[in-house]
Design a protein around this motif. Structure first.
Motif, PDB file in Angstrom:
ATOM      1  N   SER A 125      47.816  29.560  38.000  1.00 16.24           N
ATOM      2  CA  SER A 125      47.845  30.275  39.270  1.00 16.24           C
ATOM      3  C   SER A 125      48.585  29.420  40.283  1.00 16.24           C
ATOM      4  N   ASP A 126      48.775  29.969  41.455  1.00 16.18           N
ATOM      5  CA  ASP A 126      49.384  29.224  42.563  1.00 16.18           C
ATOM      6  C   ASP A 126      48.347  28.237  43.077  1.00 16.18           C
ATOM      7  N   ILE A 127      48.618  26.949  42.892  1.00 18.16           N
ATOM      8  CA  ILE A 127      47.626  25.928  43.225  1.00 18.16           C
ATOM      9  C   ILE A 127      47.401  25.810  44.738  1.00 18.16           C
ATOM     10  N   ASN A 128      48.287  26.423  45.521  1.00 20.88           N
ATOM     11  CA  ASN A 128      48.106  26.387  46.974  1.00 20.88           C
ATOM     12  C   ASN A 128      47.214  27.499  47.496  1.00 20.88           C
ATOM     13  N   GLN A 129      46.741  28.330  46.581  1.00 19.52           N
ATOM     14  CA  GLN A 129      45.839  29.416  46.997  1.00 19.52           C
ATOM     15  C   GLN A 129      44.510  29.307  46.285  1.00 19.52           C
ATOM     16  N   LYS A 130      43.513  29.929  46.900  1.00 20.50           N
ATOM     17  CA  LYS A 130      42.176  29.891  46.302  1.00 20.50           C
ATOM     18  C   LYS A 130      42.120  30.686  45.001  1.00 20.50           C
ATOM     19  N   VAL A 131      41.284  30.199  44.089  1.00 21.85           N
ATOM     20  CA  VAL A 131      41.003  30.937  42.855  1.00 21.85           C
ATOM     21  C   VAL A 131      39.505  31.202  42.811  1.00 21.85           C
ATOM     22  N   ASP A 132      39.148  32.387  42.363  1.00 26.28           N
ATOM     23  CA  ASP A 132      37.727  32.740  42.271  1.00 26.28           C
ATOM     24  C   ASP A 132      37.565  33.717  41.104  1.00 26.28           C
ATOM     25  N   LEU A 133      37.037  33.223  40.018  1.00 30.25           N
ATOM     26  CA  LEU A 133      36.886  34.042  38.815  1.00 30.25           C
ATOM     27  C   LEU A 133      35.410  34.145  38.461  1.00 30.25           C
ATOM     28  N   LEU A 134      34.967  35.368  38.218  1.00 26.06           N
ATOM     29  CA  LEU A 134      33.577  35.557  37.791  1.00 26.06           C
ATOM     30  C   LEU A 134      33.536  35.772  36.286  1.00 26.06           C
ATOM     31  N   LEU A 135      32.715  34.977  35.618  1.00 23.86           N
ATOM     32  CA  LEU A 135      32.501  35.143  34.176  1.00 23.86           C
ATOM     33  C   LEU A 135      31.053  35.525  33.943  1.00 23.86           C
ATOM     34  N   GLU A 136      30.839  36.551  33.154  1.00 19.39           N
ATOM     35  CA  GLU A 136      29.459  36.991  32.883  1.00 19.39           C
ATOM     36  C   GLU A 136      29.411  37.720  31.549  1.00 19.39           C
ATOM     37  N   GLY A 137      28.192  37.972  31.068  1.00 18.70           N
ATOM     38  CA  GLY A 137      28.030  38.700  29.822  1.00 18.70           C
ATOM     39  C   GLY A 137      28.362  40.170  30.006  1.00 18.70           C
ATOM     40  N   ARG A 138      28.980  40.773  28.987  1.00 17.28           N
ATOM     41  CA  ARG A 138      29.302  42.203  29.078  1.00 17.28           C
ATOM     42  C   ARG A 138      28.042  43.039  29.131  1.00 17.28           C
ATOM     43  N   LYS A 139      26.989  42.539  28.487  1.00 18.88           N
ATOM     44  CA  LYS A 139      25.720  43.278  28.482  1.00 18.88           C
ATOM     45  C   LYS A 139      24.618  42.497  29.171  1.00 18.88           C
ATOM     46  N   GLY A 140      24.996  41.673  30.138  1.00 21.31           N
ATOM     47  CA  GLY A 140      23.983  40.905  30.874  1.00 21.31           C
ATOM     48  C   GLY A 140      23.946  39.460  30.431  1.00 21.31           C
ATOM     49  N   GLY A 141      22.845  38.794  30.773  1.00 20.12           N
ATOM     50  CA  GLY A 141      22.762  37.350  30.542  1.00 20.12           C
ATOM     51  C   GLY A 141      22.952  36.649  31.869  1.00 20.12           C
ATOM     52  N   SER A 142      23.667  35.524  31.876  1.00 25.54           N
ATOM     53  CA  SER A 142      23.856  34.829  33.161  1.00 25.54           C
ATOM     54  C   SER A 142      25.322  34.858  33.577  1.00 25.54           C
ATOM     55  N   LYS A 143      25.582  34.302  34.780  1.00 21.58           N
ATOM     56  CA  LYS A 143      26.921  34.386  35.383  1.00 21.58           C
ATOM     57  C   LYS A 143      27.415  33.023  35.813  1.00 21.58           C
ATOM     58  N   ALA A 144      28.715  32.909  35.960  1.00 20.45           N
ATOM     59  CA  ALA A 144      29.272  31.699  36.578  1.00 20.45           C
ATOM     60  C   ALA A 144      30.570  32.058  37.292  1.00 20.45           C
ATOM     61  N   TRP A 145      30.702  31.544  38.507  1.00 22.63           N
ATOM     62  CA  TRP A 145      31.971  31.664  39.227  1.00 22.63           C
ATOM     63  C   TRP A 145      32.729  30.363  39.079  1.00 22.63           C
ATOM     64  N   LEU A 146      34.004  30.468  38.752  1.00 18.84           N
ATOM     65  CA  LEU A 146      34.893  29.303  38.675  1.00 18.84           C
ATOM     66  C   LEU A 146      35.798  29.368  39.888  1.00 18.84           C
ATOM     67  N   ARG A 147      35.798  28.304  40.675  1.00 24.84           N
ATOM     68  CA  ARG A 147      36.569  28.361  41.922  1.00 24.84           C
ATOM     69  C   ARG A 147      37.453  27.138  42.106  1.00 24.84           C
ATOM     70  N   TRP A 148      38.550  27.370  42.787  1.00 25.45           N
ATOM     71  CA  TRP A 148      39.429  26.282  43.227  1.00 25.45           C
ATOM     72  C   TRP A 148      39.722  26.518  44.702  1.00 25.45           C
ATOM     73  N   ASP A 149      39.552  25.472  45.510  1.00 20.25           N
ATOM     74  CA  ASP A 149      39.861  25.585  46.935  1.00 20.25           C
ATOM     75  C   ASP A 149      40.885  24.511  47.279  1.00 20.25           C
ATOM     76  N   PRO A 150      42.146  24.930  47.580  1.00 17.86           N
ATOM     77  CA  PRO A 150      43.193  23.931  47.830  1.00 17.86           C
ATOM     78  C   PRO A 150      42.909  23.098  49.079  1.00 17.86           C
ATOM     79  N   GLU A 151      42.101  23.609  50.005  1.00 17.08           N
ATOM     80  CA  GLU A 151      41.823  22.824  51.217  1.00 17.08           C
ATOM     81  C   GLU A 151      40.890  21.659  50.934  1.00 17.08           C
ATOM     82  N   THR A 152      39.789  21.930  50.234  1.00 12.44           N
ATOM     83  CA  THR A 152      38.852  20.842  49.915  1.00 12.44           C
ATOM     84  C   THR A 152      39.258  20.124  48.630  1.00 12.44           C
TER      85      THR A 152
END
Ligand code: FRU
Length: 473
Positions: free
Chosen positions: A369-396
Motif C-alpha cells: 500500500s501507499d506507506i504515506n497513508q493509513k492502513v486499516d484491515l479487519l480480519l475475522e472468521g467467516r462464521k464468527g470467532g474472534s477479530k483483529a484489526w491490522l493498522r499502520w499509521d504513518p504519523e506515529t
C-alpha cells in the motif's frame, strides 16, 4: 510370559500412552486446529524444546500434558520434519516419573540424539520443588531412555531453587549449557556451565542478570552467535509494562553483545528488546543448520484463555523463522521453505475501501500500500470467532494489532527496505511479518469457517493471496 511383560514399567507406560493418544485424537474438535503449525495431537503444549537437526531431519519437542488441555505433569511431545514446514507426529519422547520433564534442549552427535532437560521434583519443604538437570539418550532419534546417573547438574551456585531450561551446544570439543535462574534477592539471571562429557559440569559465569527492572526470573535462555555478534535470548518474567512495551503476561526478547570463550564474559552492546510484538509468543528457542539460525516459539501465553481447550487440545507453535542481525535488531523472516505450502494464487488485485474478501482457513496475504497513508484491515472468521484489526499509521509510524476491547499490541516500524506486509493466517492464528522482518507479530485469532477481510482504510491496498496446503497432522 508374553512379549510385553519383559518390558519395564516405563516402556509399558509409553505404549499405553500412545494408544491413549491415538484413541483420544478422534474426539478432538478440528474447528480451530492449525493446518500448518505444530500443535499437540491431544491435550496441552507449552514451550518448544530440543529444537535440533539430526540424521538429516529436524526434531522438535515440546512441553506436553496429554491427559487434559491444561498444564499438568510435563512430558515431552515430539515431531520431526525434513524442511521445517512439513511435520510428522512421533511417539512421546519423555514421560514424567519421579521428576516432571521440564524444558530443555537437544544435541545431535554421531551416535545419537541427546536431550538435556530440567527434572522438577516435588519436595515436602519450601519451596516444595527441586530443579536439577537430567539427560536422556537415543540411538534412533525416536526412542529415548533416561541416563541412570541423573541428575547431572544439581545446584545453582547460590542455591536458588529456580534452576531450569538448559540449552546445550558444543564449541571446540566442549559442551556448554546456559540455564535460567534467579539471584538471592530475586532478580532473573542466566548461568553458563562447561563440560567435557555432559555428565559433570563446571560453573563458568553469570552470562546475564537483571539489574532490578528486568524481571524476577529469566526462563528458557538460549545463547548463540549471529552475524558476528552473540545473542542472549530469554523469556523474562515480571517486567513491568512500559507504554506499548511488555504488555504480555511474560515477555521474550534478547540482548546483543560480544562474548569471549577465554574469559566467559558476555559484554552487552544492545539492551533487551522484545523479539515478537504479538499477543501470544513465549519461550522461543533456536537451532543452527548450515549457517542459518532458526527460531520457533510457543504461540500462546500463560494466564490467558485458550479458547481451543474445550476442543480437547491447547497451545501451538509459531512458524519457524530465520534470524539475522540488521543494525541493532534481530529480524525474523518465515523459513524459506514455507513457499512449498503455496497452493494457488487466489487473488492479486487492488482492493477498494470497504471491499470485503473471503478466504479459506490457511492463507498467505502479501499486502502493498501507499506507506504515506493509513492502513486499516479487519480480519475475522467467516462464521464468527474472534477479530483483529491490522493498522499502520504513518504519523506515529506504528503498526498495530487490535483484537478489540483495548487488547492492542503496537510498535514503531522503520522499514529496512521493502514495505510489504506478509501475513500468515491459519485456523486460529495470525503472523504478521513487516518488511524484511524488522517487526513481527504473533497473535492468536480464532476464525470460524475460514477468513474474511474488510478493507477499512480510506486507500486502495494491493493484496496478493495464496491458499496454503496442509502440512501438519
Ligand atoms: C516456561 C516454563 C519453563 C519450564 C516449563 C514448564 O514457559 O515455565 O521455565 O521449564 O515452562 O512447563
Amino acid at each position: 510370559l508374553n512379549a510385553t511383560s519383559i518390558l519395564s514399567n516405563y516402556e509399558n507406560a509409553k505404549i499405553e500412552l500412545e494408544e491413549y493418544i491415538e484413541n483420544k485424537k478422534k474426539e478432538v474438535n478440528p474447528r480451530f486446529r492449525p493446518l500448518y503449525h505444530v500443535a499437540p495431537p491431544v491435550g496441552w503444549m507449552n514451550d518448544p524444546n530440543g529444537f535440533s537437526f539430526h540424521n538429516g531431519e529436524f526434531h522438535l519437542f515440546y512441553q506436553f500434558y496429554p491427559y487434559d488441555s491444561v498444564w499438568g505433569p510435563m512430558h515431552w511431545g515430539h515431531v520431526s520434519s525434513p524442511d521445517l514446514v512439513h511435520w510428522k507426529q512421533l511417539p512421546t519422547a519423555l514421560l514424567p516419573e519421579k521428576e516432571q520433564c521440564f524444558s530443555g534442549s537437544a544435541i545431535s552427535q554421531e551416535n545419537g540424539l541427546t536431550l538435556m532437560y530440567t527434572g522438577r521434583v516435588a519436595i515436602d519443604v519450601e519451596p516444595y520443588f527441586n530443579e536439577t538437570q537430567y539427560l536422556a539418550f537415543s540411538d534412533d532419534g525416536i526412542n529415548f531412555y533416561k541416563y541412570d546417573g541423573n541428575p547431572v547438574l544439581s545446584r545453582a551456585p547460590n542455591g536458588s531453587p529456580d534452576f531450569r531450561d538448559p540449552k546445550i551446544w558444543m564449541y571446540e570439543d566442549y559442551y556448554y549449557v546456559v540455564i535460567g535462574s534467579q539471584t538471592t534477592d530475586k532478580r532473573g539471571r542466566v548461568l553458563l556451565y562447561k563440560s567435557s562429557d555432559m555428565k559433570s559440569w563446571n560453573f563458568l559465569s553469570v552470562l546475564g542478570e537483571s539489574n532490578g527492572d528486568m524481571g524476577y526470573m529469566w526462563e528458557c535462555p538460549d545463547f548463540f552467535e549471529l552475524d558476528g555478534k552473540f545473542v542472549l535470548l530469554m523469556s523474562p518474567q515480571g517486567l513491568e509494562p512500559q507504554g506499548d512495551r511488555y504488555k504480555n503476561t511474560h515477555q521474550t526478547g534478547y540482548i546483543i553483545g560480544n562474548f569471549n570463550y577465554d574469559t566467559n564474559e558476555f559484554e552487552q552492546e544492545v539492551a533487551f528488546q522484545e523479539i515478537d510484538f504479538g499477543h501470544d509468543f513465549y519461550a522461543a528457542t533456536t537451532t543452527e543448520v548450515n549457517g542459518k539460525r532458526y527460531l520457533i516459539g510457543w504461540f500462546s501465553m500463560w494466564d490467558e484463555p485458550h479458547p481451543e481447550d474445550v476442543d480437547g487440545w491447547a497451545g501451538m507453535a509459531t512458524l519457524v523463522r530465520e534470524l539475522r542481525i540488521v543494525g541493532s535488531r534481530i529480524t525474523m523472516q518465515p523459513v524459506e521453505e514455507i513457499v512449498t505450502l503455496r497452493n494457488q494464487i487466489v487473488l492479486d488485485s487492488d482492493i477498494e475501501p470497504n471491499q470485503i474478501l473471503v478466504f479459506g482457513k490457511a492463507v498467505e496475504l502479501i499486502i502493498n500500500s501507499d506507506i504515506n497513508q493509513k492502513v486499516d484491515l479487519l480480519l475475522e472468521g467467516r462464521k464468527g470467532g474472534s477479530k483483529a484489526w491490522l493498522r499502520w499509521d504513518p504519523e506515529t509510524r506504528k503498526v498495530t494489532i487490535d483484537r478489540g476491547s483495548g487488547d492492542i499490541r503496537q510498535v514503531e516500524w522503520y522499514p529496512n527496505g521493502s514495505i510489504h506486509w506478509q501475513i500468515f493466517l491459519d485456523t486460529s492464528s495470525l503472523e504478521l511479518f513487516c518488511g524484511e522482518g524488522e517487526v513481527v507479530f504473533s497473535s492468536r485469532v480464532y476464525a470460524l469457517g475460514g477468513w474474511k477481510l474488510t478493507n477499512e482504510s480510506n486507500q486502495t491496498v494491493h493484496i496478493k493471496a495464496n491458499s496454503l496446503k496442509r502440512s501438519t497432522p
